[in-house]
Enzyme design. Structure first.
Site, PDB file in Angstrom:
ATOM      1  N   GLY A   1      52.705  34.827  72.010  1.00 20.03           N
ATOM      2  CA  GLY A   1      52.638  33.534  71.320  1.00 20.03           C
ATOM      3  C   GLY A   1      53.099  32.383  72.191  1.00 20.03           C
ATOM      4  CB  CYS A   2      55.945  32.133  74.516  1.00 23.24           C
ATOM      5  SG  CYS A   2      57.132  32.710  73.287  1.00 23.24           S
TER       6      CYS A   2
END
Length: 159
Positions: A48-49
């Site tokens: 997600g990052c």
């Protein structure tokens, strides 16, 4: 207790990659007398990052800075080596990549989380804040698993 709007950023040191390796950078040097967007991620190179959170700030860096922001900074409970490599891999030249290797800053602002179930130990919650002259003026902490309220586009709406 987690940091709140109106609170001052704690005085302490984080790490950045310098010419000769990791160097200390004082939070006062980052935040005092400046308008800063700080966003935090649970871990460099995590899905997600890497796919969503950091790229949003990379793509929108010029637009964010055009709103009077002096610095866009990303912090994670990773060391300066990892943060530097991640920033380079994401073309994050306009983002100040801050290593909080021991999680001291994350604990000081009260936004740590237990990710030991994933084999990651104590990490930072995902959040973004706007800081003006060392004081938090906006704070957006993500619910578990999300990349929404702390996304670059949402922070742009607050500037």
């Amino acid at each position: 207790m987690a940091i709140q709007v109106g609170d001052a950023i704690p005085e302490m040191k984080l790490k950045v990659m310098g010419e000769k390796g990791p160097e200390d950078i004082a939070t006062g040097d980052i935040f005092n007398g400046k308008k800063v967007v700080l966003f935090a991620v649970p871990g460099a190179f995590t899905p997600g990052c890497t796919v969503t959170h950091l790229p949003g700030y990379v793509v929108n860096a010029d637009t964010i800075k055009a709103k009077g922001v002096d610095t866009i900074a990303c912090v994670s409970v990773n060391d300066a080596f990892v943060m530097d490599a991640w920033g380079k891999s994401q073309n994050a030249d306009e983002i100040l990549m801050l290593g909080d290797g021991n999680g001291d800053f994350t604990k000081a602002v009260g936004l740590e989380m237990d990710a030991s179930g994933f084999g990651m130990g104590t990490r930072s919650q995902r959040y973004a804040m706007i800081v003006e002259n060392g004081k938090v003026t906006h704070l957006a902490v993500e619910p578990a698993g999300g990349v929404d309220v702390s996304a670059a586009e949402k922070i742009l709406e607050q500037l």
